[in-house]
Design a protein around this motif. Sequence first.
Motif, short mmCIF file in Angstrom:
data_model
loop_
_atom_site.label_atom_id
_atom_site.label_comp_id
_atom_site.label_asym_id
_atom_site.label_seq_id
_atom_site.Cartn_x
_atom_site.Cartn_y
_atom_site.Cartn_z
N VAL A 1 0.88 -1.18 0.00
CA VAL A 1 0.00 0.00 0.00
C VAL A 1 0.90 1.22 0.00
N THR A 2 0.69 2.13 -0.93
CA THR A 2 1.48 3.36 -0.94
C THR A 2 0.57 4.57 -1.12
N ASP A 3 1.07 5.70 -0.68
CA ASP A 3 0.36 6.96 -0.85
C ASP A 3 0.36 7.36 -2.31
N VAL A 4 -0.73 7.95 -2.76
CA VAL A 4 -0.79 8.57 -4.07
C VAL A 4 -0.52 10.05 -3.85
N PRO A 5 0.68 10.53 -4.13
CA PRO A 5 1.03 11.92 -3.80
C PRO A 5 0.04 12.92 -4.39
N GLY A 6 -0.36 13.87 -3.54
CA GLY A 6 -1.27 14.91 -3.97
C GLY A 6 -2.73 14.51 -3.94
N ARG A 7 -3.01 13.23 -3.63
CA ARG A 7 -4.40 12.77 -3.63
C ARG A 7 -4.91 12.47 -2.23
N ASP A 8 -4.01 12.47 -1.24
CA ASP A 8 -4.36 12.20 0.16
C ASP A 8 -5.14 10.90 0.31
N ARG A 9 -4.69 9.89 -0.42
CA ARG A 9 -5.29 8.56 -0.31
C ARG A 9 -4.27 7.53 -0.77
N PRO A 10 -4.42 6.28 -0.33
CA PRO A 10 -3.48 5.24 -0.74
C PRO A 10 -3.99 4.45 -1.93
N VAL A 11 -3.08 3.69 -2.54
CA VAL A 11 -3.45 2.66 -3.51
C VAL A 11 -2.96 1.33 -2.96
N THR A 12 -3.85 0.35 -2.93
CA THR A 12 -3.49 -1.02 -2.56
C THR A 12 -3.24 -1.78 -3.85
N HIS A 13 -2.00 -2.14 -4.11
CA HIS A 13 -1.64 -2.61 -5.43
C HIS A 13 -2.27 -3.95 -5.80
N THR A 14 -2.66 -4.77 -4.84
CA THR A 14 -3.33 -6.03 -5.17
C THR A 14 -4.80 -5.83 -5.50
N GLN A 15 -5.34 -4.64 -5.21
CA GLN A 15 -6.74 -4.33 -5.54
C GLN A 15 -6.85 -3.23 -6.59
#
Length: 382
Positions: free
Chosen positions: A111-125
């Motif tokens: 799980v990493t932050d999406v810079p500038g979006r204030d939300r994460p991305v879970t790469h398996t989803q």
Amino acid sequence: MTLPADLHRPEYGTRTLADVLPSVAAGLGAGGADRLGLAEVLRGARRVAVLLVDGLGADLLRAHAGTAPTLAALATPLGDLQAPCPSTTPVSLTSLGTGLPPGSHGVLGFVTDVPGRDRPVTHTQWTDDPDPATWQAQGTVFEQLAAADVASTVVGPYAYATSGLTRAAYRGARYAPAVSPGDLAAGLTRSLAVGDRALVYGYHAELDLTGHVRGVDSPSWRQQLAHVDLVVAQVLDDLPDDAALLVTADHGMLDVPAGNRLDVDATPALGAGVRLLAGEPRARYVHAHAGAADDVLAAWRAELDDRAWVVGRDEAIASGVFGPVDHALAARIGDVVALARGTWALTATRQEKVPSMLAAYHGSLTATELAIPLLVARGAAL
């Protein structure tokens, strides 16, 4: 920068998972460098199958050789390879597909932050937000093979045929969906017959899932390993005479005792100043509110002490654990990076209820998490 004695920097460019497919491509005459020195192993091969078994750490396989006699009998001409950092599936699969360390391809965590979006991305989803073509903009080894007229096929779970991770890591290859381990075995051998030269990559998922839920020191895990061994035996039974099979993994795993779980959500000092908690229990990225990064780093260092290697983003990058980091990708790494030591896990029982309940984990840089096998079998004509 020196890491703690029990954590290790992956040897990018010479002995990691990222070096497998470039070496295979070179062996098939598709250009590039044979980073692993596979020339002799692949001499004469017109077709190569690479089977990645999720969670099949080299230490685990050695400890259970009797459960997996087919795997144990395969050649190990190069010894162990290493997973990238963090030692987790989306990072590893993208390193495999691109031939690059994480700092270059940008899939830098589970799980990493999406810079500038204030939300994460879970790469398996992950599906299409962010756009896989821009989130991971580097070319893949499969595209290199296509340019050299080498047929390439990915045989993987039906559910991931159009996922963001598939499009980021495997673009350039034909995706052949598999609905079961038996279908995976059949798909590997069937796809090897396509074209004059061929690379077929297969992904087996169930061993990792079993380890997470039941533990790697469980009867369930051992039974699942026996099923993996059967899949490999089935592939070998139908391996073309001019083909080679390589078996590898994306990371090892270790069980985490109940007493070695520090709950971030139940530790107020670890929440102060934190905007977003990312990563996973053995590889945390902590993103701070503006102006709070130094205080968050100090608090995490004080609270975790020797249970984790805790550094700021710049220190983590300078250590080389991610390989060279593209400046445009650096913000995906936390302001604070905490890689667990020993058998500790940094759970978050409120934010990550189900992941906090698992029996086994991976993600950090211990030898057991990093060590992955490279097993080899050659067709009868080679």
